[in-house]
Design a protein around this motif. Sequence first.
Motif, PDB file in Angstrom:
ATOM      1  N   CYS A 193     -52.955   3.215 -27.766  1.00  0.00           N
ATOM      2  CA  CYS A 193     -52.628   4.445 -28.498  1.00  0.00           C
ATOM      3  C   CYS A 193     -53.573   5.575 -28.095  1.00  0.00           C
ATOM      4  O   CYS A 193     -54.789   5.407 -28.060  1.00  0.00           O
ATOM      5  CB  CYS A 193     -52.733   4.213 -29.997  1.00  0.00           C
ATOM      6  N   ASN A 218     -49.053  10.218 -27.903  1.00  0.00           N
ATOM      7  CA  ASN A 218     -48.163   9.164 -27.386  1.00  0.00           C
ATOM      8  C   ASN A 218     -46.767   9.718 -27.100  1.00  0.00           C
ATOM      9  O   ASN A 218     -46.062   9.216 -26.232  1.00  0.00           O
ATOM     10  CB  ASN A 218     -48.040   8.028 -28.399  1.00  0.00           C
ATOM     11  N   THR A 268     -49.690   7.262 -37.166  1.00  0.00           N
ATOM     12  CA  THR A 268     -48.293   6.849 -37.174  1.00  0.00           C
ATOM     13  C   THR A 268     -48.140   5.659 -38.107  1.00  0.00           C
ATOM     14  O   THR A 268     -48.989   4.775 -38.128  1.00  0.00           O
ATOM     15  CB  THR A 268     -47.885   6.391 -35.753  1.00  0.00           C
ATOM     16  N   SER A 323     -53.449   7.581 -34.377  1.00  0.00           N
ATOM     17  CA  SER A 323     -52.383   8.588 -34.367  1.00  0.00           C
ATOM     18  C   SER A 323     -51.793   8.833 -35.749  1.00  0.00           C
ATOM     19  O   SER A 323     -50.934   9.701 -35.902  1.00  0.00           O
ATOM     20  CB  SER A 323     -51.271   8.136 -33.414  1.00  0.00           C
ATOM     21  N   CYS A 346     -51.579   3.705 -38.207  1.00  0.00           N
ATOM     22  CA  CYS A 346     -52.441   3.679 -37.026  1.00  0.00           C
ATOM     23  C   CYS A 346     -53.686   4.534 -37.275  1.00  0.00           C
ATOM     24  O   CYS A 346     -53.577   5.679 -37.727  1.00  0.00           O
ATOM     25  CB  CYS A 346     -51.679   4.206 -35.818  1.00  0.00           C
ATOM     26  N   CYS A 390     -50.960   1.461 -33.484  1.00  0.00           N
ATOM     27  CA  CYS A 390     -49.508   1.407 -33.323  1.00  0.00           C
ATOM     28  C   CYS A 390     -49.136   0.803 -31.971  1.00  0.00           C
ATOM     29  O   CYS A 390     -48.055   0.260 -31.806  1.00  0.00           O
ATOM     30  CB  CYS A 390     -48.897   2.793 -33.496  1.00  0.00           C
TER      31      CYS A 390
HETATM   32 ZN   LIG Z   1     -51.330   5.103 -32.789  1.00  0.00          ZN
END
Ligand SMILES: [Zn+2]
Length: 193
Positions: free
Chosen positions: A157, A169, A90, A88, A85, A153
């Motif tokens: 987000c 998140n 992620t 983030s 992502c 993600c």
């Molecule tokens: Zn994200």
Amino acid sequence: MSWKLPLNQIGSGTTFVLGKQIQNSRFREIALDLKQHVWLSEILKELECSPDNSQSHFNLQLNVEKQSEAYRVKAHLQMIPKLECVRSLTQFHSEVETEAEALFFRAEENKGGGEHEISESEMESYEHDGAGLVLSDFVTDLIYTSLPDFPLCQPQCRGLCSECGCNLNDAQSCGLAEETSATSDCPNIHFFQ
Ligand SMILES: [Zn+2]
Ligand SMILES: [Zn+2]
């Protein structure tokens, strides 16, 4: 490492399949063996894609058809690669499906050896040397151009906390996530140390 498919193995047309077959083909089929295609198994490792039929994280179908002096290559790819992502950071898996076509022309030695793009249509074109088609370049381009430029993600987000770096998140108790004043003892901070 690359995959150069000898022209004399193509006949009038051949379909190469990795994973499960995506659509019916009018050509004879050959299953790609990853042990013989290290270039591809390394890409799959990087994207954490498994060609395992039970998970079907990577399905590729490649039609190679002779058309007079050129070869038309048509690919259908469906995979569930690992993405990161952009907000983030992620890591997550998300499905990608794409199709592409390319024409492979015989390289002409008498053109002076300079770069020459053949742009008859929007279809991508490649050159071959009269002996084989380097399909690994085409497939590698297909895989990487199919990946999203800005993976998220989740559509909404919230990214990372600018104060402590926690993932907003998940952060229930970060000061900024609650839109109160930032706190230096954000409980999520230990994940980043
Ligand atoms: Zn994200
Ligand atoms: Zn925070």
